[in-house]
Design a protein around this motif. Structure first.
Motif, PDB file in Angstrom:
ATOM      1  N   MET A   1      59.033  39.749  53.023  1.00 49.99           N
ATOM      2  CA  MET A   1      57.997  40.564  52.327  1.00 49.99           C
ATOM      3  C   MET A   1      58.392  41.558  51.538  1.00 49.99           C
ATOM      4  O   MET A   1      59.394  42.462  51.726  1.00 49.99           O
ATOM      5  N   GLY A   2      57.555  41.796  50.470  1.00 51.70           N
ATOM      6  CA  GLY A   2      57.915  42.744  49.444  1.00 51.70           C
ATOM      7  C   GLY A   2      57.420  44.406  49.952  1.00 51.70           C
ATOM      8  O   GLY A   2      56.835  44.136  50.638  1.00 51.70           O
ATOM      9  N   LEU A   3      58.016  45.254  49.280  1.00 51.50           N
ATOM     10  CA  LEU A   3      57.661  46.438  49.342  1.00 51.50           C
ATOM     11  C   LEU A   3      55.883  46.659  49.205  1.00 51.50           C
ATOM     12  O   LEU A   3      55.367  47.599  49.639  1.00 51.50           O
ATOM     13  N   ILE A   4      55.497  46.171  48.053  1.00 53.06           N
ATOM     14  CA  ILE A   4      54.140  46.312  47.564  1.00 53.06           C
ATOM     15  C   ILE A   4      53.130  45.361  48.381  1.00 53.06           C
ATOM     16  O   ILE A   4      52.960  44.187  47.930  1.00 53.06           O
ATOM     17  N   GLU A   5      52.713  45.743  49.375  1.00 48.37           N
ATOM     18  CA  GLU A   5      51.809  44.851  50.374  1.00 48.37           C
ATOM     19  C   GLU A   5      50.753  45.626  50.699  1.00 48.37           C
ATOM     20  O   GLU A   5      50.869  47.061  51.013  1.00 48.37           O
ATOM     21  N   GLY A   6      49.420  45.261  50.481  1.00 40.09           N
ATOM     22  CA  GLY A   6      48.272  45.983  51.008  1.00 40.09           C
ATOM     23  C   GLY A   6      47.818  46.908  50.141  1.00 40.09           C
ATOM     24  O   GLY A   6      46.660  47.640  50.555  1.00 40.09           O
ATOM     25  N   PHE A   7      48.247  46.837  48.844  1.00 45.37           N
ATOM     26  CA  PHE A   7      47.351  47.941  47.942  1.00 45.37           C
ATOM     27  C   PHE A   7      47.658  47.320  46.507  1.00 45.37           C
ATOM     28  O   PHE A   7      48.564  46.508  46.239  1.00 45.37           O
ATOM     29  N   ASP A   8      46.983  47.731  45.631  1.00 46.31           N
ATOM     30  CA  ASP A   8      47.006  47.060  44.222  1.00 46.31           C
ATOM     31  C   ASP A   8      47.625  48.245  43.248  1.00 46.31           C
ATOM     32  O   ASP A   8      47.190  49.345  43.266  1.00 46.31           O
ATOM     33  N   PRO A   9      49.168  48.076  42.888  1.00 47.22           N
ATOM     34  CA  PRO A   9      49.646  49.029  42.134  1.00 47.22           C
ATOM     35  C   PRO A   9      48.886  49.614  40.958  1.00 47.22           C
ATOM     36  O   PRO A   9      49.077  50.617  40.370  1.00 47.22           O
ATOM     37  N   GLU A  10      48.255  48.582  40.362  1.00 53.22           N
ATOM     38  CA  GLU A  10      47.715  48.988  38.742  1.00 53.22           C
ATOM     39  C   GLU A  10      46.571  50.162  39.474  1.00 53.22           C
ATOM     40  O   GLU A  10      46.470  50.681  38.491  1.00 53.22           O
TER      41      GLU A  10
ATOM     42  N   GLY B   1      47.719  45.993  31.393  1.00 50.69           N
ATOM     43  CA  GLY B   1      47.353  45.255  32.683  1.00 50.69           C
ATOM     44  C   GLY B   1      48.908  44.776  33.010  1.00 50.69           C
ATOM     45  O   GLY B   1      49.550  44.539  32.205  1.00 50.69           O
ATOM     46  N   ILE B   2      49.169  44.689  34.631  1.00 55.87           N
ATOM     47  CA  ILE B   2      50.413  44.242  34.959  1.00 55.87           C
ATOM     48  C   ILE B   2      50.278  42.623  34.689  1.00 55.87           C
ATOM     49  O   ILE B   2      49.745  42.011  34.961  1.00 55.87           O
ATOM     50  N   GLN B   3      51.451  42.138  33.680  1.00 54.38           N
ATOM     51  CA  GLN B   3      51.338  40.952  33.437  1.00 54.38           C
ATOM     52  C   GLN B   3      52.577  40.110  34.068  1.00 54.38           C
ATOM     53  O   GLN B   3      52.558  38.743  34.177  1.00 54.38           O
ATOM     54  N   LYS B   4      53.520  40.676  34.387  1.00 49.11           N
ATOM     55  CA  LYS B   4      54.781  39.839  34.868  1.00 49.11           C
ATOM     56  C   LYS B   4      55.368  40.732  35.922  1.00 49.11           C
ATOM     57  O   LYS B   4      55.537  41.948  35.991  1.00 49.11           O
TER      58      LYS B   4
ATOM     59  N   GLY C   1      52.991  47.835  32.070  1.00 47.84           N
ATOM     60  CA  GLY C   1      52.816  46.350  32.640  1.00 47.84           C
ATOM     61  C   GLY C   1      54.101  45.952  33.257  1.00 47.84           C
ATOM     62  O   GLY C   1      53.861  44.584  33.485  1.00 47.84           O
ATOM     63  N   GLN C   2      55.014  46.527  33.581  1.00 54.35           N
ATOM     64  CA  GLN C   2      56.171  46.010  34.135  1.00 54.35           C
ATOM     65  C   GLN C   2      56.108  46.448  35.767  1.00 54.35           C
ATOM     66  O   GLN C   2      55.797  47.424  36.250  1.00 54.35           O
TER      67      GLN C   2
END
Length: 314
Positions: A1-10, A98-101, A161-162
């Protein structure tokens, strides 16, 4: 599981740039580590810990605004973004790409993660090095063995976007020995480690580390005093990096160079060293301390030639 879970970083970045700013990034880190120290023939200290949190940074008109939290819920991060945004006070929102990749670092070739080993196994490594050093010679009077490991999971997302993530594992194992013969006292020191797991002790057993430190300290008892004067010096490959760092590394730091505070400012293309000197800054050497897939701003690690045959290149 990654660190970015449960929220939209953008969404977090947009909130941080609500009142302006040219750039924003969010940095998340989850680190676990263990430290063990053996001294006076017994384990004196065992420390384990975990740090987890997020920092949000906004750059506006060459000023940096930053705040951090250990509340990684979307609500907590939106509130944190609001704190940073309020500090900017430019009064107009800034659009973002926008986050592309999403770049995930290739899983490192770690055969035995420190976190998968029990504390007793790690203490046994320390005791093995301590015992080997003490048995090496009767002139060994003091031994200190230090073990440390770390596992860091990090993620960086920015307004360009990174989105990049990386797991980093590290090991350090050090033995220091003091010998005495009459009035002569000498010290031997031997470190091993790197961006590796516990498999390093299959290649370099802790007993070998303890013996190497003890042997160096024992040999020092018979060492002659170094004569004065100018002479050739031979550096081991392991020691050379430290000397280069202190001799020229600080002068190569970008902030100093850009402010014309470096002795190398304005000297690109000029001869600054002997033609036998070539200096590389390489963060891609597998398994070595300091190597990584990326830095903490998600810039991919690379091999940079700083000095080539005495000429300043970068």
């Amino acid at each position: 599981m990654g660190l970015i879970e449960g929220f939209d970083p953008e969404k977090i970045i947009k909130a941080a740039l609500k009142r302006g700013g040219q750039f924003c990034d969010i940095y998340l880190e989850d680190t676990s580590n263990t430290s063990i120290v053996c001294e006076e023939d017994k384990v004196e200290k065992v420390v384990t810990g975990r740090d987890r949190g997020c920092g949000i940074r906004v750059i506006s008109n060459l000023k940096t605004f930053y705040a951090y939290t250990n509340d990684l819920t979307e609500k907590g991060l939106i509130e944190l973004a609001g704190v940073v945004s309020a500090a900017v006070k430019e009064g107009k929102p800034t659009g973002i790409i926008g986050i592309q990749k999403k770049d995930v670092a290739p899983w490192p070739e770690i055969k035995k993660l420190p976190g998968d080993a029990g504390l007793n196994e790690k203490i046994a490594l320390v005791n093995a090095g301590n015992s080997a050093a003490r048995k090496f010679d009767k002139r060994v009077k003091q031994v200190m063995v230090v073990y440390g490991d770390g596992f860091k999971r990090l993620a960086v997302v920015n307004s360009e976007g990174q989105w990049a993530e990386e797991d980093r594992t590290s090991i350090i194992y050090v033995c220091q020995v003091v010998t005495r013969e009459g009035d002569v006292i000498q010290t031997g020191y031997e470190p091993v480690g790197g961006a590796t797991g516990l498999e390093i002790f299959e290649e370099i057993p802790p007993e070998r580390v303890g013996e190497a430190a003890a042997e160096r300290a024992v040999k020092g008892l018979r060492a002659r005093k170094a004569p004065g004067g100018r002479m050739a010096v031979v550096l081991s490959s392991e020691a050379g990096g430290t000397m280069i760092h202190e001799a020229v590394g600080h002068g190569f730091e970008a902030d100093l160079a850009q402010q014309n505070l470096s002795v190398y400012s304005g000297k690109l293309g000029q001869t600054v060293a002997s033609p036998v000197i070539t200096v590389l800054d390489d963060g891609t050497v597998p398994g070595k301390r300091g190597s990584s897939y990326m830095d903490d701003e998600a810039t991919l690690a690379q091999r940079t030639v700083l000095i080539e045959e005495g000429v300043l290149k970068n």
